[in-house]
Write a protein that holds these residues in place. Structure first.
Motif, PDB file in Angstrom:
ATOM      1  N   ARG A  90       4.640   8.160   8.193  1.00 58.91           N
ATOM      2  CA  ARG A  90       4.713   6.695   8.226  1.00 58.91           C
ATOM      3  C   ARG A  90       5.196   6.216   9.592  1.00 58.91           C
ATOM      4  O   ARG A  90       5.958   6.892  10.283  1.00 58.91           O
ATOM      5  CB  ARG A  90       5.688   6.229   7.153  1.00 58.91           C
ATOM      6  N   ARG A 113      -2.230  -0.053   6.904  1.00 61.83           N
ATOM      7  CA  ARG A 113      -2.208  -1.397   6.323  1.00 61.83           C
ATOM      8  C   ARG A 113      -1.937  -2.378   7.446  1.00 61.83           C
ATOM      9  O   ARG A 113      -0.996  -2.204   8.228  1.00 61.83           O
ATOM     10  CB  ARG A 113      -1.119  -1.505   5.253  1.00 61.83           C
ATOM     11  N   GLY A 134      -5.699  -3.236   1.590  1.00 61.64           N
ATOM     12  CA  GLY A 134      -4.271  -3.428   1.413  1.00 61.64           C
ATOM     13  C   GLY A 134      -3.598  -4.250   2.498  1.00 61.64           C
ATOM     14  O   GLY A 134      -2.389  -4.117   2.728  1.00 61.64           O
ATOM     15  N   LEU A 136      -1.619  -6.963   4.472  1.00 59.26           N
ATOM     16  CA  LEU A 136      -0.505  -7.851   4.134  1.00 59.26           C
ATOM     17  C   LEU A 136      -0.730  -9.164   4.871  1.00 59.26           C
ATOM     18  O   LEU A 136      -0.746  -9.197   6.109  1.00 59.26           O
ATOM     19  CB  LEU A 136       0.822  -7.220   4.559  1.00 59.26           C
ATOM     20  N   ARG A 152       7.966  -6.698   2.316  1.00 58.44           N
ATOM     21  CA  ARG A 152       6.766  -5.987   1.874  1.00 58.44           C
ATOM     22  C   ARG A 152       6.364  -4.912   2.883  1.00 58.44           C
ATOM     23  O   ARG A 152       5.928  -3.813   2.499  1.00 58.44           O
ATOM     24  CB  ARG A 152       5.616  -6.970   1.666  1.00 58.44           C
ATOM     25  N   ASP A 155       8.731  -2.041   2.387  1.00 53.99           N
ATOM     26  CA  ASP A 155       8.387  -1.287   1.180  1.00 53.99           C
ATOM     27  C   ASP A 155       7.207  -0.349   1.432  1.00 53.99           C
ATOM     28  O   ASP A 155       7.187   0.793   0.950  1.00 53.99           O
ATOM     29  CB  ASP A 155       8.047  -2.252   0.035  1.00 53.99           C
ATOM     30  N   ALA A 156       6.206  -0.831   2.183  1.00 57.19           N
ATOM     31  CA  ALA A 156       5.054   0.015   2.499  1.00 57.19           C
ATOM     32  C   ALA A 156       5.469   1.199   3.357  1.00 57.19           C
ATOM     33  O   ALA A 156       4.991   2.327   3.167  1.00 57.19           O
ATOM     34  CB  ALA A 156       3.988  -0.809   3.213  1.00 57.19           C
ATOM     35  N   ALA A 159       7.198   3.758   1.321  1.00 62.08           N
ATOM     36  CA  ALA A 159       6.236   4.471   0.474  1.00 62.08           C
ATOM     37  C   ALA A 159       5.413   5.486   1.262  1.00 62.08           C
ATOM     38  O   ALA A 159       4.537   6.141   0.701  1.00 62.08           O
ATOM     39  CB  ALA A 159       5.312   3.482  -0.217  1.00 62.08           C
ATOM     40  N   ARG A 161       3.493   4.770   4.020  1.00 61.29           N
ATOM     41  CA  ARG A 161       2.292   4.201   4.636  1.00 61.29           C
ATOM     42  C   ARG A 161       2.554   3.814   6.079  1.00 61.29           C
ATOM     43  O   ARG A 161       3.678   3.476   6.456  1.00 61.29           O
ATOM     44  CB  ARG A 161       1.841   2.954   3.864  1.00 61.29           C
ATOM     45  N   VAL A 163       1.848   0.987   8.873  1.00 58.06           N
ATOM     46  CA  VAL A 163       1.566  -0.452   8.880  1.00 58.06           C
ATOM     47  C   VAL A 163       1.354  -0.868  10.330  1.00 58.06           C
ATOM     48  O   VAL A 163       2.122  -0.476  11.214  1.00 58.06           O
ATOM     49  CB  VAL A 163       2.712  -1.265   8.256  1.00 58.06           C
TER      50      VAL A 163
END
Length: 293
Positions: A90, A113, A134, A136, A152, A155-156, A159, A161, A163
């Motif tokens: 990530r 994302r 996905g 945002l 948000r 949170d990604a 998880a 991911r 971004v």
């Protein structure tokens, strides 16, 4: 600054930043039509991909999205070159913003994302694909919603991911220092990396003419011009190279200052410009990959 302008920074760009008509070598009209037809085909394929993406496992979803982005760049006649390696885990990817092509570049390099303005949600086909991937969405007219968006993003990242965000908040020509958006990189989204304990990876995006090695503003998407005018310049461009340079990751400590983190990322993007390449094409180094070869 008015709080309603928090996500509405302006650049100093104008028509003077763009190449004059006939100022750069172009391709014949038949080639432009062929590129446009190929692009429309990729958009139709993207619409089908939007249906399938939510059903795919994460790894296959990223591979499909990245493959679509690379193929779309090729359809436009754009050669995409990547320098450096992205972390496999990530990360918050932050980049300068010149053109709508930047989105394809990021998705091709690291299918992440995206954080995008709310208006993208309503774009034909592309908005559908963005939702399926996905994305945002940020309502720049409602700065009070920004903390929820940052949450948000965090949170990604937690998880696992990646971004991607363009923290300048607007596009600009990428050439004249005086045109850079006032305020530089907006720090809010960097709080997500601090909260999630995720690295920040600055990406340096640049455009050049492969024949001369000179930077070009032809792909820029500026001010009030419409997407069609910008697209026409890209369709007409000869030997356009889009370079994405992956710089050293920044690892924020717990409780780090998001403003200092934003300034460090901005310096990595803007103070070390990508060196122009000679007109003769050379073989990529071990750390350089030509995605259109």
């Amino acid at each position: 600054m008015n709080r309603r302008d928090l996500w509405r920074p302006a650049s100093g760009c104008g028509p003077h930043c763009l190449p004059p008509p006939g100022g750069t070598p172009g391709v014949p009209a038949a080639r432009r039509v062929a590129r446009l037809a190929a692009l429309l085909g990729m958009l139709v394929l993207g619409a089908g991909l939007a249906v399938v993406l939510p059903l795919l496992p994460a790894a296959e979803r990223r591979a499909a999205l990245g493959g679509w982005a690379r193929a779309t760049a090729r359809a436009l006649g754009v050669r995409l070159v990547v320098r450096g390696r992205l972390p496999r885990r990530r990360a918050l990817l932050v980049a300068n913003h010149v053109s709508w092509l930047d989105v394809l570049a990021v998705l091709a390099v690291a299918p992440a994302r995206l954080v995008a303005k709310r208006e993208v949600r309503g774009w034909p086909l592309l908005g559908w694909l963005a939702r399926a991937a996905g994305t945002l969405f940020v309502d720049r007219a409602r700065p009070r919603d920004l903390p929820a968006t940052v949450s948000r993003v965090a949170d990604a990242l937690r998880a696992g991911r990646a971004v991607a965000v363009f923290p300048e908040g607007t596009t600009w020509c990428g050439a004249a220092t005086g045109c850079r958006p006032a305020g530089g990189f907006r720090p809010a989204v960097f709080q997500a990396a601090v909260d999630a304990g995720a690295p920040v990876v600055p990406l340096r995006i640049g455009y050049r003419d492969a024949l001369t090695g000179d930077a070009t503003t032809a792909p820029a998407f500026l001010g009030d011009e419409n997407l069609w005018r910008s697209l026409r310049r890209v369709l007409a461009s000869r030997d356009l190279v889009l370079t994405v340079a992956v710089t050293t990751a920044l690892h924020p400590a717990p409780g780090a200052d998001r403003r200092m983190l934003a300034r460090a990322a901005e310096s990595a993007v803007h103070l070390c410009p990508v060196a122009a390449q000679p007109a003769a094409r050379r073989a990529p180094a071990a750390w350089e990959v030509d995605l259109a070869a």
